[in-house]
Scaffold this motif. Structure first.
Motif, PDB file in Angstrom:
ATOM      1  N   UNK A 318      86.362 -26.257 -56.876  1.00 23.63           N
ATOM      2  CA  UNK A 318      85.651 -26.575 -58.116  1.00 23.63           C
ATOM      3  C   UNK A 318      86.610 -27.169 -59.148  1.00 23.63           C
ATOM      4  N   UNK A 319      87.792 -26.562 -59.297  1.00 19.82           N
ATOM      5  CA  UNK A 319      88.758 -27.045 -60.287  1.00 19.82           C
ATOM      6  C   UNK A 319      89.215 -28.467 -59.971  1.00 19.82           C
ATOM      7  N   UNK A 320      89.455 -28.765 -58.677  1.00 17.02           N
ATOM      8  CA  UNK A 320      89.899 -30.116 -58.326  1.00 17.02           C
ATOM      9  C   UNK A 320      88.794 -31.136 -58.581  1.00 17.02           C
ATOM     10  N   UNK A 321      87.558 -30.782 -58.282  1.00 24.42           N
ATOM     11  CA  UNK A 321      86.444 -31.690 -58.560  1.00 24.42           C
ATOM     12  C   UNK A 321      86.319 -31.937 -60.053  1.00 24.42           C
ATOM     13  N   UNK A 322      86.455 -30.881 -60.856  1.00 26.52           N
ATOM     14  CA  UNK A 322      86.434 -31.053 -62.317  1.00 26.52           C
ATOM     15  C   UNK A 322      87.549 -31.988 -62.769  1.00 26.52           C
ATOM     16  N   UNK A 323      88.722 -31.838 -62.158  1.00 33.00           N
ATOM     17  CA  UNK A 323      89.866 -32.685 -62.528  1.00 33.00           C
ATOM     18  C   UNK A 323      89.586 -34.148 -62.221  1.00 33.00           C
ATOM     19  N   UNK A 324      89.005 -34.416 -61.052  1.00 36.90           N
ATOM     20  CA  UNK A 324      88.674 -35.799 -60.674  1.00 36.90           C
ATOM     21  C   UNK A 324      87.697 -36.393 -61.685  1.00 36.90           C
ATOM     22  N   UNK A 325      86.681 -35.637 -62.070  1.00 34.68           N
ATOM     23  CA  UNK A 325      85.696 -36.125 -63.034  1.00 34.68           C
ATOM     24  C   UNK A 325      86.321 -36.328 -64.414  1.00 34.68           C
ATOM     25  N   UNK A 326      87.236 -35.431 -64.772  1.00 38.07           N
ATOM     26  CA  UNK A 326      87.906 -35.524 -66.061  1.00 38.07           C
ATOM     27  C   UNK A 326      88.726 -36.801 -66.159  1.00 38.07           C
ATOM     28  N   UNK A 327      89.380 -37.170 -65.079  1.00 38.34           N
ATOM     29  CA  UNK A 327      90.223 -38.364 -65.065  1.00 38.34           C
ATOM     30  C   UNK A 327      89.399 -39.640 -64.940  1.00 38.34           C
ATOM     31  N   UNK A 328      88.466 -39.658 -63.996  1.00 44.28           N
ATOM     32  CA  UNK A 328      87.818 -40.920 -63.631  1.00 44.28           C
ATOM     33  C   UNK A 328      86.456 -41.151 -64.269  1.00 44.28           C
ATOM     34  N   UNK A 329      85.885 -40.138 -64.905  1.00 49.85           N
ATOM     35  CA  UNK A 329      84.606 -40.341 -65.573  1.00 49.85           C
ATOM     36  C   UNK A 329      83.548 -40.847 -64.615  1.00 49.85           C
ATOM     37  N   UNK A 330      82.849 -41.909 -65.003  1.00 44.72           N
ATOM     38  CA  UNK A 330      81.777 -42.471 -64.183  1.00 44.72           C
ATOM     39  C   UNK A 330      82.290 -43.006 -62.853  1.00 44.72           C
ATOM     40  N   UNK A 331      83.544 -43.441 -62.830  1.00 45.80           N
ATOM     41  CA  UNK A 331      84.106 -43.974 -61.587  1.00 45.80           C
ATOM     42  C   UNK A 331      84.217 -42.903 -60.507  1.00 45.80           C
ATOM     43  N   UNK A 332      84.222 -41.630 -60.907  1.00 46.71           N
ATOM     44  CA  UNK A 332      84.310 -40.542 -59.936  1.00 46.71           C
ATOM     45  C   UNK A 332      83.169 -40.608 -58.929  1.00 46.71           C
TER      46      UNK A 332
END
Length: 419
Positions: A318-332
């Motif tokens: 869950x934390x890694x998925x949150x991190x990906x979304x935090x960095x890439x926004x819509x591009x995630x």
């Protein structure tokens, strides 16, 4: 900096070609433990249901010969044997003859989270049962974490930078980042790098059982590592090594070397939060990915794929998925993500090396391996990205991140690009 040689031994295979075939086929290397008797390996603490684990990702059918002669092999812990054999494959494939190179311009930086754990255990047993005068003369040399990098340097005559990184599960990734820095800074022309681990031992298994970190899917080990699945229940302890040969691009091009990928950058942060748990919002992991993209000179929207840390733990996925979304926004939503650990388990300090091998092969061949055992994606917990479930996917990836996060809050993200 480019990758010109690859080597590995891991729960799926004893060499790179077989490893790649296994990954694309979605095979699992997880099975019941055969290295020792697991009957007693359960934790009973205030409950009638014991916490029991009897399986792992062993390197199966491994013998160090003929790469290492029998007499020399007896003087090396299993983790060093893994490293030397994988390095032999990587160097051979690179086409380099170190006898013709300036030895002070060639080095080796490896990662290992623990080092010679089996030797620690054997030595302590001998001490307790037979006394200090029965300890072997190679005890210390076998168990120290820098044994692998030291023995590789001896084998190939590498007299340049030679260190060992120990940052738990991010060790190999940090070692690769340090090796790239050594070449960038002008300290070396060629570096052998990656990581090795052999902690599938009674103490290793018992320790991770004690902290309740492992999957207990004893009835179905091959399905035990299931990142981002609702039914995930912990990671799978594994062993092995992953080694890369790194060198400056023009140098590799001039000698007509096979080039798998470029190591374009890295990011290195700490959570400063908890000794085992990741920050729940993934802020340290997010910053490591941002730094890697920035160091590579890329735009965030350029990234095609992330080889995730993806351990199959409740908090970590869950934390890694949150991190990906935090960095890439819509591009995630457009990113492809998968976990090598779904097939080989968690090789601790060697993980970043074995996963870097997978990234280089993905870029070279235009195929991404799947996340296996992903049957019931945990969308309710926010795990809603494209995790390439269960089947490999052809994809022309040009820019890739590889994430490694370790106990202690250590975070490293590596950026690999196509040439």
């Amino acid at each position: 900096m480019v990758v010109t040689g690859l080597g590995t031994v891991n729960p799926l295979a004893l060499n790179v070609p077989d490893y790649w075939r296994g990954l694309l086929a979605g095979q699992s290397g997880i099975a019941p433990i055969t290295l020792f008797d697991t009957a007693a390996f359960k934790l009973v603490s205030g409950t009638d249901v014991p916490f029991k684990v009897t399986f792992a990702g062993e390197v199966k059918g491994f013998t160090p010969e003929p790469v290492i002669d029998t007499r020399s092999a007896r003087r090396l812990d299993r983790f060093t044997q893994f490293a030397v054999v994988a390095a032999h494959e990587a160097v051979k494939e690179s086409g380099l003859d170190f006898a013709k190179e300036n030895p002070f311009r060639c080095g080796c930086i490896l990662g290992s989270g623990i080092g010679g754990m089996a030797e620690w255990e054997d030595g302590h047993r001998t001490l307790m049962e037979r006394g200090p005068d029965r300890l072997g003369p190679f005890l210390i040399a076998k168990m120290i974490a820098n044994s692998a990098s030291g023995n590789i340097s001896i084998r190939f005559g590498l007299r340049g930078p030679n260190t060992t990184v120990s940052t738990a599960c991010s060790s190999a990734a940090h070692a690769i980042a340090d090796s790239v820095a050594a070449i960038r800074s002008g300290l070396a022309d060629v570096m052998v790098s990656g990581g090795s681990e052999a902690a599938v031992t009674p103490l290793g298994l018992g320790g991770f059982i004690a902290c309740r970190a492992l999957s207990q899917r004893n009835d179905d080990p091959k399905a035990a590592s299931r990142p981002w699945d609702k039914d995930r229940d912990g990671f799978v302890l594994s062993e092995g090594a992953g080694i890369l040969v790194l060198e400056e691009y023009e140098r590799a091009k001039a000698r007509n070397a096979t080039i798998y990928a470029e190591v374009c950058g890295s990011g290195n942060t700490a959570d400063a939060f908890h000794i085992t748990a990741p920050h729940e919002d993934g802020i340290g992991a997010a910053e490591a990915m941002r730094e890697a993209v920035k160091d590579a000179g890329w735009n965030l929207a350029d990234v095609d794929y992330i080889n995730a840390h993806g351990t199959s733990t409740g908090l970590g996925d869950v934390a890694e998925t949150k991190a990906v979304k935090l960095v890439f926004g819509e591009h995630a939503k457009k990113l492809m993500v998968s976990s090598t650990k779904s097939m080989i388990g968690h090789l601790l300090g060697a993980s970043g090396g074995v996963e870097a091998v997978a990234c280089a092969l993905s870029i070279k061949h235009g195929v991404l391996h799947p996340t296996i055992n992903l049957k019931n994606q945990d969308v309710e917990a926010g795990c809603d990205l494209d995790y390439i479930p269960n089947t490999a996917r052809e994809a022309r990836v040009r820019k890739v991140l590889s994430n490694s996060f370790g106990f202690g809050g250590h975070n490293c993200s590596l950026a690999f690009g196509a040439i």
